[in-house]
Motif scaffolding. Sequence first.
Motif, PDB file in Angstrom:
ATOM      1  N   ALA A   1     -20.177 -23.063 -16.156  1.00  0.00           N
ATOM      2  CA  ALA A   1     -18.750 -23.371 -16.024  1.00  0.00           C
ATOM      3  C   ALA A   1     -18.170 -22.754 -14.754  1.00  0.00           C
ATOM      4  CB  ALA A   1     -17.990 -22.877 -17.250  1.00  0.00           C
ATOM      5  N   ALA A   2     -18.734 -21.631 -14.334  1.00  0.00           N
ATOM      6  CA  ALA A   2     -18.287 -20.979 -13.105  1.00  0.00           C
ATOM      7  C   ALA A   2     -18.915 -21.615 -11.866  1.00  0.00           C
ATOM      8  CB  ALA A   2     -18.618 -19.489 -13.147  1.00  0.00           C
ATOM      9  N   ARG A   3     -19.575 -22.769 -12.078  1.00  0.00           N
ATOM     10  CA  ARG A   3     -20.215 -23.532 -11.001  1.00  0.00           C
ATOM     11  C   ARG A   3     -21.331 -22.750 -10.308  1.00  0.00           C
ATOM     12  NH1 ARG A   3     -17.554 -28.202 -10.243  1.00  0.00           N
ATOM     13  NH2 ARG A   3     -15.404 -28.369 -10.981  1.00  0.00           N
ATOM     14  N   LYS A   4     -22.014 -21.943 -11.086  1.00  0.00           N
ATOM     15  CA  LYS A   4     -23.198 -21.267 -10.564  1.00  0.00           C
ATOM     16  C   LYS A   4     -24.403 -22.197 -10.704  1.00  0.00           C
ATOM     17  CE  LYS A   4     -21.091 -17.306  -9.872  1.00  0.00           C
ATOM     18  NZ  LYS A   4     -20.868 -16.760  -8.520  1.00  0.00           N
ATOM     19  N   ASN A   5     -25.298 -22.124  -9.731  1.00  0.00           N
ATOM     20  CA  ASN A   5     -26.497 -22.960  -9.755  1.00  0.00           C
ATOM     21  C   ASN A   5     -27.547 -22.303 -10.655  1.00  0.00           C
ATOM     22  OD1 ASN A   5     -28.552 -24.784  -9.229  1.00  0.00           O
ATOM     23  ND2 ASN A   5     -29.122 -23.805  -7.289  1.00  0.00           N
ATOM     24  N   VAL A   6     -27.380 -22.461 -11.977  1.00  0.00           N
ATOM     25  CA  VAL A   6     -28.273 -21.795 -12.926  1.00  0.00           C
ATOM     26  C   VAL A   6     -28.891 -22.768 -13.928  1.00  0.00           C
ATOM     27  CG1 VAL A   6     -27.093 -19.562 -12.763  1.00  0.00           C
ATOM     28  CG2 VAL A   6     -26.331 -21.232 -14.452  1.00  0.00           C
ATOM     29  N   ARG A   7     -28.863 -24.060 -13.628  1.00  0.00           N
ATOM     30  CA  ARG A   7     -29.422 -24.991 -14.606  1.00  0.00           C
ATOM     31  C   ARG A   7     -30.926 -24.805 -14.764  1.00  0.00           C
ATOM     32  NH1 ARG A   7     -27.475 -31.038 -13.935  1.00  0.00           N
ATOM     33  NH2 ARG A   7     -29.552 -31.465 -13.105  1.00  0.00           N
ATOM     34  N   TRP A   8     -31.559 -24.192 -13.783  1.00  0.00           N
ATOM     35  CA  TRP A   8     -32.979 -23.867 -13.890  1.00  0.00           C
ATOM     36  C   TRP A   8     -33.250 -22.889 -15.037  1.00  0.00           C
ATOM     37  CZ3 TRP A   8     -33.159 -18.647 -13.080  1.00  0.00           C
ATOM     38  CH2 TRP A   8     -32.129 -18.095 -12.320  1.00  0.00           C
ATOM     39  N   LEU A   9     -32.211 -22.172 -15.492  1.00  0.00           N
ATOM     40  CA  LEU A   9     -32.356 -21.261 -16.626  1.00  0.00           C
ATOM     41  C   LEU A   9     -32.482 -22.007 -17.952  1.00  0.00           C
ATOM     42  CD1 LEU A   9     -29.800 -18.342 -16.070  1.00  0.00           C
ATOM     43  CD2 LEU A   9     -32.225 -18.099 -16.579  1.00  0.00           C
ATOM     44  N   GLY A  10     -32.046 -23.263 -17.975  1.00  0.00           N
ATOM     45  CA  GLY A  10     -31.910 -23.981 -19.232  1.00  0.00           C
ATOM     46  C   GLY A  10     -33.183 -24.059 -20.048  1.00  0.00           C
TER      47      GLY A  10
ATOM     48  N   ARG B   1     -28.074 -33.315 -17.148  1.00  0.00           N
ATOM     49  CA  ARG B   1     -26.715 -33.357 -17.688  1.00  0.00           C
ATOM     50  C   ARG B   1     -26.728 -33.600 -19.188  1.00  0.00           C
ATOM     51  NH1 ARG B   1     -22.703 -33.844 -13.816  1.00  0.00           N
ATOM     52  NH2 ARG B   1     -23.472 -34.090 -11.679  1.00  0.00           N
ATOM     53  N   ILE B   2     -27.636 -34.459 -19.642  1.00  0.00           N
ATOM     54  CA  ILE B   2     -27.771 -34.680 -21.089  1.00  0.00           C
ATOM     55  C   ILE B   2     -28.188 -33.379 -21.783  1.00  0.00           C
ATOM     56  CG2 ILE B   2     -29.145 -35.861 -22.846  1.00  0.00           C
ATOM     57  CD1 ILE B   2     -29.277 -38.265 -20.944  1.00  0.00           C
ATOM     58  N   ALA B   3     -29.124 -32.657 -21.166  1.00  0.00           N
ATOM     59  CA  ALA B   3     -29.600 -31.402 -21.743  1.00  0.00           C
ATOM     60  C   ALA B   3     -28.468 -30.385 -21.850  1.00  0.00           C
ATOM     61  CB  ALA B   3     -30.736 -30.840 -20.898  1.00  0.00           C
ATOM     62  N   VAL B   4     -27.655 -30.285 -20.806  1.00  0.00           N
ATOM     63  CA  VAL B   4     -26.530 -29.336 -20.835  1.00  0.00           C
ATOM     64  C   VAL B   4     -25.519 -29.744 -21.898  1.00  0.00           C
ATOM     65  CG1 VAL B   4     -24.567 -28.447 -19.527  1.00  0.00           C
ATOM     66  CG2 VAL B   4     -26.815 -28.607 -18.441  1.00  0.00           C
ATOM     67  N   SER B   5     -25.233 -31.040 -22.007  1.00  0.00           N
ATOM     68  CA  SER B   5     -24.284 -31.508 -23.025  1.00  0.00           C
ATOM     69  C   SER B   5     -24.784 -31.187 -24.431  1.00  0.00           C
ATOM     70  CB  SER B   5     -24.069 -33.020 -22.881  1.00  0.00           C
ATOM     71  OG  SER B   5     -23.519 -33.334 -21.613  1.00  0.00           O
ATOM     72  N   LEU B   6     -26.084 -31.391 -24.657  1.00  0.00           N
ATOM     73  CA  LEU B   6     -26.663 -31.061 -25.958  1.00  0.00           C
ATOM     74  C   LEU B   6     -26.628 -29.560 -26.209  1.00  0.00           C
ATOM     75  CD1 LEU B   6     -29.727 -33.486 -25.914  1.00  0.00           C
ATOM     76  CD2 LEU B   6     -27.767 -33.600 -27.472  1.00  0.00           C
ATOM     77  N   THR B   7     -26.830 -28.779 -25.165  1.00  0.00           N
ATOM     78  CA  THR B   7     -26.769 -27.323 -25.309  1.00  0.00           C
ATOM     79  C   THR B   7     -25.363 -26.881 -25.690  1.00  0.00           C
ATOM     80  OG1 THR B   7     -28.511 -27.087 -23.646  1.00  0.00           O
ATOM     81  CG2 THR B   7     -27.228 -25.125 -24.166  1.00  0.00           C
ATOM     82  N   VAL B   8     -24.349 -27.523 -25.117  1.00  0.00           N
ATOM     83  CA  VAL B   8     -22.964 -27.218 -25.485  1.00  0.00           C
ATOM     84  C   VAL B   8     -22.734 -27.520 -26.969  1.00  0.00           C
ATOM     85  CG1 VAL B   8     -20.551 -27.862 -25.142  1.00  0.00           C
ATOM     86  CG2 VAL B   8     -22.056 -27.567 -23.166  1.00  0.00           C
ATOM     87  N   LEU B   9     -23.207 -28.682 -27.426  1.00  0.00           N
ATOM     88  CA  LEU B   9     -23.051 -29.046 -28.839  1.00  0.00           C
ATOM     89  C   LEU B   9     -23.781 -28.051 -29.741  1.00  0.00           C
ATOM     90  CD1 LEU B   9     -22.195 -30.922 -31.115  1.00  0.00           C
ATOM     91  CD2 LEU B   9     -24.199 -32.359 -30.600  1.00  0.00           C
ATOM     92  N   ALA B  10     -25.005 -27.698 -29.357  1.00  0.00           N
ATOM     93  CA  ALA B  10     -25.763 -26.725 -30.149  1.00  0.00           C
ATOM     94  C   ALA B  10     -25.051 -25.381 -30.189  1.00  0.00           C
ATOM     95  CB  ALA B  10     -27.163 -26.573 -29.566  1.00  0.00           C
TER      96      ALA B  10
ATOM     97  N   THR C   1     -25.069 -15.428 -27.973  1.00  0.00           N
ATOM     98  CA  THR C   1     -24.547 -14.786 -26.767  1.00  0.00           C
ATOM     99  C   THR C   1     -25.324 -15.230 -25.534  1.00  0.00           C
ATOM    100  OG1 THR C   1     -23.855 -12.848 -28.045  1.00  0.00           O
ATOM    101  CG2 THR C   1     -24.064 -12.572 -25.664  1.00  0.00           C
ATOM    102  N   VAL C   2     -26.638 -15.336 -25.656  1.00  0.00           N
ATOM    103  CA  VAL C   2     -27.469 -15.783 -24.539  1.00  0.00           C
ATOM    104  C   VAL C   2     -27.049 -17.179 -24.091  1.00  0.00           C
ATOM    105  CG1 VAL C   2     -29.811 -16.484 -23.908  1.00  0.00           C
ATOM    106  CG2 VAL C   2     -29.441 -14.335 -25.118  1.00  0.00           C
ATOM    107  N   THR C   3     -26.903 -18.085 -25.065  1.00  0.00           N
ATOM    108  CA  THR C   3     -26.495 -19.455 -24.731  1.00  0.00           C
ATOM    109  C   THR C   3     -25.095 -19.473 -24.131  1.00  0.00           C
ATOM    110  OG1 THR C   3     -27.808 -20.255 -26.597  1.00  0.00           O
ATOM    111  CG2 THR C   3     -26.254 -21.801 -25.618  1.00  0.00           C
ATOM    112  N   GLY C   4     -24.194 -18.685 -24.704  1.00  0.00           N
ATOM    113  CA  GLY C   4     -22.834 -18.621 -24.182  1.00  0.00           C
ATOM    114  C   GLY C   4     -22.795 -18.130 -22.749  1.00  0.00           C
ATOM    115  N   ALA C   5     -23.638 -17.139 -22.418  1.00  0.00           N
ATOM    116  CA  ALA C   5     -23.691 -16.635 -21.048  1.00  0.00           C
ATOM    117  C   ALA C   5     -24.173 -17.720 -20.092  1.00  0.00           C
ATOM    118  CB  ALA C   5     -24.616 -15.419 -20.981  1.00  0.00           C
ATOM    119  N   PHE C   6     -25.186 -18.460 -20.496  1.00  0.00           N
ATOM    120  CA  PHE C   6     -25.709 -19.552 -19.676  1.00  0.00           C
ATOM    121  C   PHE C   6     -24.627 -20.596 -19.403  1.00  0.00           C
ATOM    122  CE2 PHE C   6     -27.809 -23.844 -20.021  1.00  0.00           C
ATOM    123  CZ  PHE C   6     -28.287 -23.883 -18.724  1.00  0.00           C
ATOM    124  N   LEU C   7     -23.916 -21.003 -20.440  1.00  0.00           N
ATOM    125  CA  LEU C   7     -22.867 -22.007 -20.271  1.00  0.00           C
ATOM    126  C   LEU C   7     -21.698 -21.462 -19.453  1.00  0.00           C
ATOM    127  CD1 LEU C   7     -22.838 -23.562 -23.865  1.00  0.00           C
ATOM    128  CD2 LEU C   7     -23.895 -24.477 -21.792  1.00  0.00           C
TER     129      LEU C   7
END
Length: 364
Positions: free
Chosen positions: A166-175, A114-123, A156-162
């Motif tokens: 956001a669509a609640r897809k199980n894709v955190r393994w992509l991070g 969750r920390i990693a995803v939050s930092l990715t959003v900020l980045a 664009t790549v980062t935006g697609a991941f986020l």
Amino acid sequence: MILAAGEELADLSNTLVYSAMAVYAIAFLAFVAEWILGSRSKVARTAAALTGEGDAAAAVPAQASPVVTVTKGGTTSVLERPRIVTRSGAPGRDDVPDGPGASGGDVRGDTYGRIAVSLTVLAFLLHLGAVVVRAVSVERGPWGNMYEFSTAFSMTVTGAFLAFLAARKNVRWLGLPLVTTVLLDLGLAVTVLYTESAQLVPALDSIWMWIHVPLAIVCGGLFYVGAISSGLFLLRDRHEAKVAAGEEVKGWSASVLERLPSSVSLDKFAYRINAAVFPVWTFTIIAGAIWAENAWGRYWGWDPKEVWAFITWVAYAAYLHARATAGWKGRKAAYLAIVGFVCFLINYYGVNIFFDSLHSYGGV
């Protein structure tokens, strides 16, 4: 005065890019911590279920489905046991469940994730700000050279991941693989590919600059996500084949692969992305041809950029055809998807740097 203001904005854009890179780097460390420090207990239970050993296997016996009886009007009817439809990444393999995810189902690992995803959003927000400020500084679309294309592509790549998250897809393994490659892309952009802000050459000054190039960036970003999924599918599929064959799998690589979604899930995810993007890529090539007619008086001239765009189209068309052909599903189709993205990279880097092309506006 206007020129000075533009230079100041360009400097601000560069600062935002470096700031985004710093936050991406911290997010990378958090994603690494998620994979390494997450508990492996749930992974071990998943492995036991796959090999038919341990409590997990005992809890789910192969023939656990009971016979169902229905009483109606004084008579009793017996329904047949429901059939289980198997799915597999390789022919003949039983259904394999998805892994628990990057954190392995552990609270500590999930916290790092969750920390990693939050930092990715900020980045991403810093990254987006850099691209927008660059556009304002040059008063045009921020994709007129290789530096600008690269920064917009990785955004664009980062935006697609986020967006998938956001669509609640199980894709955190992509991070982890995604943030790693975004950092590499930005590092290449600010060192080798960096170009001072400048106006477009006349051939690029067209409304199609706002149609053809952004579509190419979006297609490339999503093709990249599909390529990562196909690559992980190949690794996971080989791992599942070893488990199904009764081979003993140990080590950190086995732990990582067991946390990923099943090969079937990875394969479907890659296919859905590539199938959705392919029509957009087709339109992108058509838009480029229309732009070429406006700029140079011909729709198609077999310029290296046009040739490799067509080769990329053929590669993904072959991939989609392979998916519809029984003998080419699974690994063979995944190889084609990866080849298609390699063709896209050649079209971008190779043509702009190494070929004598009308499209060589790399600025390097």
